[in-house]
Design an enzyme around this catalytic site. Structure first.
Site, PDB file in Angstrom:
ATOM      1  N   SER A  42       0.857  -1.181   0.000  1.00  0.00           N
ATOM      2  CA  SER A  42       0.000   0.000   0.000  1.00  0.00           C
ATOM      3  C   SER A  42       0.897   1.237   0.000  1.00  0.00           C
ATOM      4  O   SER A  42       2.042   1.187   0.478  1.00  0.00           O
ATOM      5  CB  SER A  42      -0.889   0.000   1.245  1.00  0.00           C
ATOM      6  OG  SER A  42      -1.536   1.242   1.422  1.00  0.00           O
ATOM      7  N   TYR A  44      -3.057  -0.350  10.788  1.00  0.00           N
ATOM      8  CA  TYR A  44      -2.820  -0.788   9.410  1.00  0.00           C
ATOM      9  C   TYR A  44      -1.529  -0.182   8.869  1.00  0.00           C
ATOM     10  O   TYR A  44      -0.707  -0.887   8.268  1.00  0.00           O
ATOM     11  CB  TYR A  44      -4.013  -0.377   8.547  1.00  0.00           C
ATOM     12  CG  TYR A  44      -3.914  -0.803   7.103  1.00  0.00           C
ATOM     13  CD1 TYR A  44      -4.263  -2.096   6.713  1.00  0.00           C
ATOM     14  CD2 TYR A  44      -3.479   0.077   6.115  1.00  0.00           C
ATOM     15  CE1 TYR A  44      -4.178  -2.490   5.387  1.00  0.00           C
ATOM     16  CE2 TYR A  44      -3.390  -0.309   4.792  1.00  0.00           C
ATOM     17  CZ  TYR A  44      -3.742  -1.589   4.429  1.00  0.00           C
ATOM     18  OH  TYR A  44      -3.649  -1.974   3.110  1.00  0.00           O
TER      19      TYR A  44
END
Length: 332
Positions: free
Chosen positions: A138, A151
């Site tokens: 990501s 996260y």
């Protein structure tokens, strides 16, 4: 030749789209996820696309379970050629609004799940001196944002872990390759089933891409794994470059915009499911599929992805243009 591929987090979102993509080229696709109904749907998708499905109900935070699934895949189908780490869970909340147990759980799934998958894959690939591992990353592996500290922390950890393993393989001159694909905001079901303490519904920060864009990137990386990493989406490239040049300014920008950008105008339902401890697509639950609630906004292609995949061609083209401009300038 039929390839044997393993995808974690395969019951929904990017993992589901990757499984379909691999099935369409005829792979045997082992599907690892917790949700039984989601897994059943993913297995149907794989068969419909032309692949062979091997579904396993597995919590990736449990290494013994991941390793046992890998062993069963090789017994039933043969040596694993490709392993895609994708499974995750998270919490949408300010850091101090999370329980320590919740932060730990998100880390165990999102970070240690990748460690476990990588170890299970390498223990089988290294003796054969062949195989590919793709880490689904990501932009948040480089750039932390508010309301996603668990996260972001896990993705940063995956990035460091990936780099260490890659360098070790390079040192050993191994023919096993690891690569990472840094994703933008993707229209997946996570925004409807991740544990949230936000007042309004969570949303991906625009621009949003469909999971099929991510799946194409993963397939390309699997077929071209010598690259350290790939970037998907102009927003990913822009974020990573801005963070490298002016991280302090980006801190202040995200402090102003990061809270509202991750929430819609609708109130969060009090009964919204949360998949942190139990799957949201388990027995008797709805199979969410690959897509979330943002189809109307999501992009189906990424020109930047093509650029990321063809650095050499782009560089050669840029050099040719620069050379032509220099020649024209001299003639004038």
């Amino acid at each position: 030749m039929t390839r044997i591929s393993v995808v974690t987090g395969a019951s929904g979102g990017i993992g589901r789209a990757v499984a379909r993509r691999l099935a369409a080229r005829g792979d045997v696709v082992a599907l690892l996820a917790r949700g039984s109904d989601g897994l059943a749907g993913a297995a149907e998708d794989v068969r419909a696309a032309g692949g062979t499905a091997l579904p396993f109900e597995v919590d990736v935070s449990d290494f013994a379970a991941v390793d046992a699934a890998a062993e069963q895949v090789e017994k039933e189908a043969g040596p694993i050629d490709l392993w895609v780490n994708n499974a995750f869970s998270s919490v949408f909340a300010k850091f101090m609004d999370m329980g320590v147990d919740e932060f730990t759980r998100a880390t165990e799934v999102t970070y240690l799940g990748y460690v476990h998958g990588t170890r299970a894959a390498l223990s089988r690939m290294l003796p054969r001196d062949r195989g590919v591992i793709v880490q689904v990353g990501s932009a948040l592996a480089y750039r932390g944002i508010p309301l996603q500290s668990a996260y972001c922390g896990a993705k940063h950890a995956v990035q460091g872990f990936h780099e260490s393993v890659r360098v070790e393989l390079l040192h050993d001159k191994s023919n096993v390759h690891v690569t990472m694909v840094q994703m933008p905001a993707v229209n997946t079901p996570q925004f409807s089933w991740v544990l949230s303490r936000l007042p309004r519904k969570a949303q991906p920060v625009p621009p949003i891409y469909q999971p099929e864009v991510a799946a194409r990137a993963v397939e390309y990386a699997a077929d071209h794994p010598r690259r350290r990493e790939y970037w998907v989406g102009g927003s990913t490239a822009g974020t990573l470059l801005a963070n490298a040049v002016a991280p302090g300014l980006l801190d202040r920008y995200l402090a102003r915009t990061g809270f509202s950008a991750q929430q819609t105008d609708e109130r969060r339902p009090a009964d919204q499911p949360a998949n942190l401890w139990e799957p949201a697509d388990g027995r008797g639950e709805q199979d969410a599929g690959a897509h979330g609630d943002f189809d109307a906004q999501a992009k189906v292609r990424s020109p930047q992805l093509w650029l990321s995949q063809h650095h050499g061609l782009v560089a050669a083209g840029a050099a040719a243009v620069a050379g032509a401009a220099l020649v024209l300038g001299r003639r004038r």
